[in-house]
Design an enzyme around this catalytic site. Structure first.
Site, PDB file in Angstrom:
ATOM      1  CD  GLN A  43      -2.430  -1.267   2.732  1.00 47.46           C
ATOM      2  OE1 GLN A  43      -3.400  -0.616   3.075  1.00 47.46           O
ATOM      3  NE2 GLN A  43      -1.819  -2.100   3.548  1.00 47.46           N
ATOM      4  CG  ASN A  44       4.108   1.188   2.330  1.00 47.50           C
ATOM      5  OD1 ASN A  44       3.019   1.387   2.870  1.00 47.50           O
ATOM      6  ND2 ASN A  44       5.068   0.492   2.888  1.00 47.50           N
ATOM      7  CB  VAL A  45       2.919   6.186  -2.346  1.00 52.22           C
ATOM      8  CG1 VAL A  45       1.465   5.755  -2.499  1.00 52.22           C
ATOM      9  CG2 VAL A  45       3.071   7.150  -1.169  1.00 52.22           C
ATOM     10  CG  HIS A  57      -2.839   2.670  -1.797  1.00 51.36           C
ATOM     11  ND1 HIS A  57      -2.840   2.608  -0.420  1.00 51.36           N
ATOM     12  CD2 HIS A  57      -3.937   1.979  -2.195  1.00 51.36           C
ATOM     13  CE1 HIS A  57      -3.902   1.912  -0.004  1.00 51.36           C
ATOM     14  NE2 HIS A  57      -4.573   1.513  -1.057  1.00 51.36           N
ATOM     15  CB  THR A  95      -1.221  -2.748   6.799  1.00 49.70           C
ATOM     16  OG1 THR A  95      -2.423  -2.020   6.483  1.00 49.70           O
ATOM     17  CG2 THR A  95      -1.512  -4.237   6.805  1.00 49.70           C
ATOM     18  CB  SER A  96      -4.008   0.239  10.650  1.00 46.27           C
ATOM     19  OG  SER A  96      -4.434   0.877   9.459  1.00 46.27           O
ATOM     20  CG  ASN A 110       0.912  -4.047  13.311  1.00 44.71           C
ATOM     21  OD1 ASN A 110       1.187  -3.276  14.228  1.00 44.71           O
ATOM     22  ND2 ASN A 110       0.215  -3.677  12.259  1.00 44.71           N
ATOM     23  CB  ALA A 151       8.566  -4.859   9.770  1.00 46.56           C
TER      24      ALA A 151
HETATM   25  P1  OAD Z   1      -1.420   2.929   9.100  1.00 42.62           P
HETATM   26  O1  OAD Z   1      -0.730   4.148   9.594  1.00 42.62           O
HETATM   27  O2  OAD Z   1      -2.897   2.912   9.120  1.00 42.62           O
HETATM   28  O3  OAD Z   1      -0.911   1.662   9.914  1.00 42.62           O
HETATM   29  C1  OAD Z   1       0.455   1.434  10.153  1.00 42.62           C
HETATM   30  C2  OAD Z   1       0.592   0.142  10.919  1.00 42.62           C
HETATM   31  O4  OAD Z   1       1.974  -0.143  11.048  1.00 42.62           O
HETATM   32  C3  OAD Z   1      -0.008   0.168  12.324  1.00 42.62           C
HETATM   33  O5  OAD Z   1      -0.833  -0.968  12.513  1.00 42.62           O
HETATM   34  C4  OAD Z   1       1.235   0.119  13.228  1.00 42.62           C
HETATM   35  O6  OAD Z   1       0.974  -0.604  14.439  1.00 42.62           O
HETATM   36  C5  OAD Z   1       2.217  -0.630  12.351  1.00 42.62           C
HETATM   37  N1  OAD Z   1       3.641  -0.397  12.642  1.00 42.62           N
HETATM   38  C6  OAD Z   1       4.220   0.720  13.159  1.00 42.62           C
HETATM   39  N2  OAD Z   1       5.556   0.547  13.263  1.00 42.62           N
HETATM   40  C7  OAD Z   1       5.832  -0.689  12.789  1.00 42.62           C
HETATM   41  C8  OAD Z   1       7.021  -1.467  12.623  1.00 42.62           C
HETATM   42  N3  OAD Z   1       8.226  -0.979  12.973  1.00 42.62           N
HETATM   43  N4  OAD Z   1       6.926  -2.718  12.113  1.00 42.62           N
HETATM   44  C9  OAD Z   1       5.711  -3.225  11.776  1.00 42.62           C
HETATM   45  N5  OAD Z   1       4.561  -2.542  11.901  1.00 42.62           N
HETATM   46  C10 OAD Z   1       4.604  -1.301  12.395  1.00 42.62           C
HETATM   47  O7  OAD Z   1      -0.840   2.671   7.616  1.00 42.62           O
HETATM   48  P2  OAD Z   1      -1.401   1.717   6.476  1.00 42.62           P
HETATM   49  O8  OAD Z   1      -2.083   0.533   7.028  1.00 42.62           O
HETATM   50  O9  OAD Z   1      -0.293   1.519   5.508  1.00 42.62           O
HETATM   51  O10 OAD Z   1      -3.580   5.256   1.688  1.00 42.62           O
HETATM   52  O11 OAD Z   1      -2.484   2.662   5.808  1.00 42.62           O
HETATM   53  C11 OAD Z   1      -3.169   2.197   4.690  1.00 42.62           C
HETATM   54  C12 OAD Z   1      -3.447   3.339   3.751  1.00 42.62           C
HETATM   55  O12 OAD Z   1      -4.117   4.392   4.446  1.00 42.62           O
HETATM   56  C13 OAD Z   1      -2.213   4.006   3.184  1.00 42.62           C
HETATM   57  O13 OAD Z   1      -1.709   3.373   2.035  1.00 42.62           O
HETATM   58  C14 OAD Z   1      -2.706   5.366   2.832  1.00 42.62           C
HETATM   59  C15 OAD Z   1      -3.457   5.636   4.116  1.00 42.62           C
HETATM   60  O14 OAD Z   1      -4.342   6.637   4.126  1.00 42.62           O
HETATM   61  C16 OAD Z   1      -3.781   6.276   0.904  1.00 42.62           C
HETATM   62  O15 OAD Z   1      -3.230   7.345   1.064  1.00 42.62           O
HETATM   63  C17 OAD Z   1      -4.729   5.995  -0.224  1.00 42.62           C
END
Ligand code: OAD
Length: 263
Positions: A115-117, A133, A203-204, A228, A246
């Site tokens: 999902q990362n850009v 994304h 990812t959340s 996570n 990670a």
């Molecule tokens: P989130 O910010 O929603 O979630 C990040 C996740 O990473 C959380 O569950 C954290 O607990 C976890 N995390 C933090 N540090 C970590 C580490 N060192 N190792 C492993 N996990 C860790 O981000 P995304 O799930 O990527 O979309 O968000 C999904 C989408 O929402 C993104 O692609 C973006 C956003 O809005 C768009 O912009 C379209």
């Protein structure tokens, strides 16, 4: 898609036995798919979206990451993306990205869905990345749809314009309310439906349709490994929930794979 069970069936404490169990599952040579989110880049110094200091705590997505926001104020949107590009441009892949780049060669049929850009998977050497994304290092012409690489930071002109036709360029990313690139999403569905193991990293699991991919995989019988530090809505459906970073857990599993995994 199957319903998420109420009771968690994941094994949760991260200890060496659990890591060895996951390494054993991987050593059996399953078709492996990995889904990543912004948490995998957190240890590279790139902010996540919903964490304590996440971008969506400080900024409103409606003002910056929607088609309406861009129509209203392309300069504001581009200034925000230029700022993010400035941060990301100075960051390097961390050990988690590097392990996944190696696994592309280790596991036949390996699929990396992100999902990362930020482009850090590519920078780490991953060749085939399904960027659901989009990519912050690409622009798209709002008139002709032409996608171009855009490595320069800071941008020389904000908002940037298409060199061919003069129309506004936009970041080649998916904004809220927009569909995902159809071909990439289709490949992600195929990879999720075909894998024997899916590892979900950082990812959340709150944003659709990405969050549904592990459920699709699980519904087809794949084992789900979540990496996570925190629980997510996916945790209940995971076979293994490895609570930690990670950049520490993936290299630890990789080490067990490389060493033959003597327990
Ligand atoms: P989130 O910010 O929603 O979630 C990040 C996740 O990473 C959380 O569950 C954290 O607990 C976890 N995390 C933090 N540090 C970590 C580490 N060192 N190792 C492993 N996990 C860790 O981000 P995304 O799930 O990527 O979309 O968000 C999904 C989408 O929402 C993104 O692609 C973006 C956003 O809005 C768009 O912009 C379209």
């Amino acid at each position: 898609m199957r319903a998420i069970p109420f009771l968690t069936r994941a094994k949760m404490t991260v200890n060496n036995d659990l890591l060895a169990e996951v390494a054993d599952v991987l050593r059996s040579g399953p078709r492996l798919a990995v889904l990543t989110g912004s948490g995998i880049s957190a240890e590279s110094g790139i902010p996540t979206f919903r964490g304590k200091e996440g971008l969506w705590k400080e900024f409103r997505a409606e003002d910056l990451a929607t088609p309406a926001a861009f129509e209203r104020d392309p300069r504001l949107v581009w200034e925000w993306y230029d700022w993010r590009r400035g941060i990301i441009g100075t960051r390097e892949p961390n050990p988690a990205h590097l392990v996944l780049a190696r696994w592309e060669k280790r596991f036949p049929g390996f699929a990396l869905i992100t999902q990362n850009v930020d482009g850090l998977h590519r920078k780490a050497g991953s060749g085939a990345v399904l960027e659901l994304h989009g990519n912050i290092w690409e622009t798209r012409c709002t008139s002709e749809g032409t996608v171009a690489e855009s490595p320069e930071t800071p941008l020389p002109e904000i908002p940037p314009r298409c060199p061919a036709c003069g129309a506004l360029l936009r970041p080649n990313v998916v904004w809220f309310g927009e569909p995902l690139p159809a071909e990439i999403l289709q490949k992600a569905y195929e990879a999720s439906g075909a894998c024997g193991v899916m590892i979900v990293v950082g990812t959340s699991a709150l944003v659709q349709p990405a969050a549904s991919l592990p459920l699709l995989a699980a519904g087809r019988g794949a084992r789900i490994v979540e990496i996570n530090p925190d629980a997510t809505p996916l945790t209940a459906a995971a076979d293994f929930s490895l609570r930690g970073k990670a950049g520490e857990i993936l290299p630890a599993i990789d080490k067990l794979l490389v060493s033959g995994g003597a327990r």
